[in-house]
Scaffold this motif. Structure first.
Motif, PDB file in Angstrom:
ATOM      1  N   VAL A   1       0.840  -1.201   0.000  1.00  0.00           N
ATOM      2  CA  VAL A   1       0.000   0.000   0.000  1.00  0.00           C
ATOM      3  C   VAL A   1       0.875   1.250   0.000  1.00  0.00           C
ATOM      4  CG1 VAL A   1      -1.552   1.367   1.472  1.00  0.00           C
ATOM      5  CG2 VAL A   1      -2.103  -0.993   0.936  1.00  0.00           C
ATOM      6  N   ARG A   2       1.891   1.260   0.860  1.00  0.00           N
ATOM      7  CA  ARG A   2       2.809   2.418   0.897  1.00  0.00           C
ATOM      8  C   ARG A   2       3.454   2.632  -0.466  1.00  0.00           C
ATOM      9  NH1 ARG A   2       5.421   0.589   6.409  1.00  0.00           N
ATOM     10  NH2 ARG A   2       4.191   1.826   7.861  1.00  0.00           N
ATOM     11  N   GLU A   3       3.998   1.566  -1.040  1.00  0.00           N
ATOM     12  CA  GLU A   3       4.701   1.666  -2.320  1.00  0.00           C
ATOM     13  C   GLU A   3       3.764   2.112  -3.442  1.00  0.00           C
ATOM     14  OE1 GLU A   3       7.823  -1.929  -1.198  1.00  0.00           O
ATOM     15  OE2 GLU A   3       6.388  -2.230  -2.830  1.00  0.00           O
ATOM     16  N   ASN A   4       2.574   1.536  -3.480  1.00  0.00           N
ATOM     17  CA  ASN A   4       1.632   1.851  -4.548  1.00  0.00           C
ATOM     18  C   ASN A   4       1.082   3.267  -4.422  1.00  0.00           C
ATOM     19  OD1 ASN A   4       0.497  -0.711  -6.399  1.00  0.00           O
ATOM     20  ND2 ASN A   4       1.683  -1.273  -4.597  1.00  0.00           N
ATOM     21  N   LEU A   5       0.754   3.695  -3.222  1.00  0.00           N
ATOM     22  CA  LEU A   5       0.256   5.055  -3.048  1.00  0.00           C
ATOM     23  C   LEU A   5       1.348   6.061  -3.394  1.00  0.00           C
ATOM     24  CD1 LEU A   5      -2.150   6.822  -2.309  1.00  0.00           C
ATOM     25  CD2 LEU A   5      -1.299   6.831   0.059  1.00  0.00           C
ATOM     26  N   ASP A   6       2.578   5.792  -2.968  1.00  0.00           N
ATOM     27  CA  ASP A   6       3.698   6.675  -3.317  1.00  0.00           C
ATOM     28  C   ASP A   6       3.835   6.824  -4.834  1.00  0.00           C
ATOM     29  OD1 ASP A   6       4.326   7.141  -0.669  1.00  0.00           O
ATOM     30  OD2 ASP A   6       6.092   5.844  -0.650  1.00  0.00           O
ATOM     31  N   ALA A   7       3.559   5.751  -5.560  1.00  0.00           N
ATOM     32  CA  ALA A   7       3.710   5.767  -7.019  1.00  0.00           C
ATOM     33  C   ALA A   7       2.706   6.697  -7.696  1.00  0.00           C
ATOM     34  CB  ALA A   7       3.583   4.356  -7.581  1.00  0.00           C
ATOM     35  N   VAL A   8       1.518   6.845  -7.111  1.00  0.00           N
ATOM     36  CA  VAL A   8       0.454   7.588  -7.804  1.00  0.00           C
ATOM     37  C   VAL A   8      -0.017   8.849  -7.095  1.00  0.00           C
ATOM     38  CG1 VAL A   8      -0.367   5.496  -8.958  1.00  0.00           C
ATOM     39  CG2 VAL A   8      -1.427   6.210  -6.805  1.00  0.00           C
ATOM     40  N   ILE A   9       0.469   9.110  -5.924  1.00  0.00           N
ATOM     41  CA  ILE A   9      -0.080  10.223  -5.133  1.00  0.00           C
ATOM     42  C   ILE A   9       0.030  11.567  -5.846  1.00  0.00           C
ATOM     43  CG2 ILE A   9       1.982  10.749  -3.748  1.00  0.00           C
ATOM     44  CD1 ILE A   9      -0.332  10.749  -1.368  1.00  0.00           C
ATOM     45  N   ASP A  10       1.079  11.735  -6.651  1.00  0.00           N
ATOM     46  CA  ASP A  10       1.255  13.023  -7.337  1.00  0.00           C
ATOM     47  C   ASP A  10       0.296  13.237  -8.506  1.00  0.00           C
ATOM     48  OD1 ASP A  10       3.240  13.821  -5.571  1.00  0.00           O
ATOM     49  OD2 ASP A  10       4.862  13.050  -6.816  1.00  0.00           O
ATOM     50  N   VAL A  11      -0.411  12.222  -8.944  1.00  0.00           N
ATOM     51  CA  VAL A  11      -1.376  12.407 -10.038  1.00  0.00           C
ATOM     52  C   VAL A  11      -2.804  12.591  -9.540  1.00  0.00           C
ATOM     53  CG1 VAL A  11       0.053  11.061 -11.630  1.00  0.00           C
ATOM     54  CG2 VAL A  11      -1.867   9.966 -10.491  1.00  0.00           C
ATOM     55  N   LEU A  12      -3.026  12.407  -8.246  1.00  0.00           N
ATOM     56  CA  LEU A  12      -4.396  12.428  -7.736  1.00  0.00           C
ATOM     57  C   LEU A  12      -5.085  13.776  -7.911  1.00  0.00           C
ATOM     58  CD1 LEU A  12      -4.088  10.318  -4.454  1.00  0.00           C
ATOM     59  CD2 LEU A  12      -4.757   9.569  -6.753  1.00  0.00           C
ATOM     60  N   ASP A  13      -4.439  14.864  -7.513  1.00  0.00           N
ATOM     61  CA  ASP A  13      -5.078  16.180  -7.636  1.00  0.00           C
ATOM     62  C   ASP A  13      -5.511  16.450  -9.067  1.00  0.00           C
ATOM     63  OD1 ASP A  13      -4.619  16.699  -4.944  1.00  0.00           O
ATOM     64  OD2 ASP A  13      -3.019  18.152  -5.286  1.00  0.00           O
ATOM     65  N   HIS A  14      -4.596  16.252 -10.001  1.00  0.00           N
ATOM     66  CA  HIS A  14      -4.893  16.542 -11.410  1.00  0.00           C
ATOM     67  C   HIS A  14      -5.997  15.626 -11.938  1.00  0.00           C
ATOM     68  CE1 HIS A  14      -4.138  18.230 -15.331  1.00  0.00           C
ATOM     69  NE2 HIS A  14      -3.984  17.019 -15.837  1.00  0.00           N
ATOM     70  N   ALA A  15      -5.916  14.344 -11.598  1.00  0.00           N
ATOM     71  CA  ALA A  15      -6.940  13.401 -12.065  1.00  0.00           C
ATOM     72  C   ALA A  15      -8.313  13.809 -11.550  1.00  0.00           C
ATOM     73  CB  ALA A  15      -6.594  11.982 -11.612  1.00  0.00           C
ATOM     74  N   ILE A  16      -8.407  14.122 -10.266  1.00  0.00           N
ATOM     75  CA  ILE A  16      -9.703  14.494  -9.683  1.00  0.00           C
ATOM     76  C   ILE A  16     -10.231  15.789 -10.297  1.00  0.00           C
ATOM     77  CG2 ILE A  16     -10.844  15.196  -7.537  1.00  0.00           C
ATOM     78  CD1 ILE A  16      -8.893  13.140  -6.133  1.00  0.00           C
ATOM     79  N   GLU A  17      -9.354  16.762 -10.500  1.00  0.00           N
ATOM     80  CA  GLU A  17      -9.784  18.010 -11.152  1.00  0.00           C
ATOM     81  C   GLU A  17     -10.384  17.720 -12.527  1.00  0.00           C
ATOM     82  OE1 GLU A  17      -6.171  20.282 -11.238  1.00  0.00           O
ATOM     83  OE2 GLU A  17      -6.647  21.324  -9.374  1.00  0.00           O
ATOM     84  N   LYS A  18      -9.721  16.909 -13.309  1.00  0.00           N
ATOM     85  CA  LYS A  18     -10.195  16.606 -14.670  1.00  0.00           C
ATOM     86  C   LYS A  18     -11.495  15.807 -14.639  1.00  0.00           C
ATOM     87  CE  LYS A  18      -7.362  18.867 -16.941  1.00  0.00           C
ATOM     88  NZ  LYS A  18      -7.918  20.029 -17.637  1.00  0.00           N
ATOM     89  N   ILE A  19     -11.569  14.821 -13.764  1.00  0.00           N
ATOM     90  CA  ILE A  19     -12.772  13.998 -13.649  1.00  0.00           C
ATOM     91  C   ILE A  19     -13.976  14.860 -13.281  1.00  0.00           C
ATOM     92  CG2 ILE A  19     -13.882  12.200 -12.240  1.00  0.00           C
ATOM     93  CD1 ILE A  19     -11.026  10.881 -12.118  1.00  0.00           C
ATOM     94  N   GLN A  20     -13.741  15.878 -12.463  1.00  0.00           N
ATOM     95  CA  GLN A  20     -14.834  16.735 -12.008  1.00  0.00           C
ATOM     96  C   GLN A  20     -15.095  17.916 -12.935  1.00  0.00           C
ATOM     97  OE1 GLN A  20     -13.947  17.490  -7.858  1.00  0.00           O
ATOM     98  NE2 GLN A  20     -14.647  15.449  -7.284  1.00  0.00           N
ATOM     99  N   GLY A  21     -14.475  17.902 -14.119  1.00  0.00           N
ATOM    100  CA  GLY A  21     -14.849  18.861 -15.146  1.00  0.00           C
ATOM    101  C   GLY A  21     -13.909  20.023 -15.396  1.00  0.00           C
ATOM    102  N   ASP A  22     -12.757  20.064 -14.767  1.00  0.00           N
ATOM    103  CA  ASP A  22     -11.815  21.151 -15.015  1.00  0.00           C
ATOM    104  C   ASP A  22     -11.450  21.165 -16.500  1.00  0.00           C
ATOM    105  OD1 ASP A  22      -9.730  23.189 -14.057  1.00  0.00           O
ATOM    106  OD2 ASP A  22      -8.528  21.727 -15.155  1.00  0.00           O
ATOM    107  N   GLU A  23     -11.550  22.330 -17.129  1.00  0.00           N
ATOM    108  CA  GLU A  23     -11.284  22.445 -18.553  1.00  0.00           C
ATOM    109  C   GLU A  23      -9.931  23.079 -18.865  1.00  0.00           C
ATOM    110  OE1 GLU A  23     -14.598  24.361 -20.444  1.00  0.00           O
ATOM    111  OE2 GLU A  23     -16.009  22.849 -19.731  1.00  0.00           O
ATOM    112  N   GLY A  24      -9.126  23.315 -17.835  1.00  0.00           N
ATOM    113  CA  GLY A  24      -7.810  23.896 -18.048  1.00  0.00           C
ATOM    114  C   GLY A  24      -6.885  22.960 -18.809  1.00  0.00           C
ATOM    115  N   ASP A  25      -5.831  23.523 -19.362  1.00  0.00           N
ATOM    116  CA  ASP A  25      -4.853  22.724 -20.092  1.00  0.00           C
ATOM    117  C   ASP A  25      -4.117  21.782 -19.142  1.00  0.00           C
ATOM    118  OD1 ASP A  25      -5.485  23.952 -22.479  1.00  0.00           O
ATOM    119  OD2 ASP A  25      -3.922  25.478 -22.268  1.00  0.00           O
TER     120      ASP A  25
END
Length: 170
Positions: free
Chosen positions: A142-166
């Motif tokens: 869990v530690r290793e896997n979360l560390d691998a993806v934690i930096d993409v979470l903010d951007h992914a959630i913004e896009k999923i929720q409709g952010d239209e920025g580049d």
């Protein structure tokens, strides 16, 4: 992402464990995920330990998305090759879109540490406006896997929720 926006991100942690759901095993992985994501500034809205049963997984995750409208759900457990590991099969039934790159990134980073990472079948994807990510069950993984993806979470959630920025930055 600014701190105010980050605080608006609600998350849930769901642990799939027959023994854990019966109180026979402490859920260290779920506890770690709660602390790590809260430490990122997200707000914990749900935590549960459920049995490794496909119908229970589907019902729980569907309710957290459809009724609770969480921004992020992170699961732990049920992603391997044991007969009771059915989390990926449940995900196939509830996801609107799969995001293979997240699961691939977790496996890629884990393979640098153990060949057993090749046995992980965890998925990541979107249901409505919720990002759902499956992690293995062990605390180390869990530690290793979360560390691998934690930096993409903010951007992914913004896009999923409709952010239209580049997406690209200069």
């Amino acid at each position: 992402m600014d701190d105010n926006r980050r605080l608006a991100i609600t998350f849930g942690v769901v642990t799939m464990s027959d023994k854990g759901s019966r109180g026979e095993r402490e859920d260290t992985s779920g506890a770690y995920l709660q602390d790590a994501l809260a430490g990122k500034g997200y707000r914990l809205a749900h935590y549960s330990v459920i049995p490794d049963k496909k119908d229970v997984i589907i019902k729980t995750l569907t309710s957290l998305v459809d009724d609770e409208k969480l921004s992020l759900i992170v699961t732990t457990g049920g992603t391997g090759v044991a007969p009771t590991d059915v989390t990926p099969e449940a995900m196939v039934e509830i996801l609107d879109k799969e995001i293979p790159g997240i699961a691939e990134l977790m496996r890629l980073e884990s393979l640098k540490k153990t060949v057993h990472a090749a046995l992980s079948r965890g998925k990541a994807g979107i249901r409505k406006e919720t990002l759902i990510i499956n992690l293995p069950g062990s605390l180390k993984a869990v530690r290793e896997n979360l560390d691998a993806v934690i930096d993409v979470l903010d951007h992914a959630i913004e896009k999923i929720q409709g952010d239209e920025g580049d997406c690209g930055k200069l």
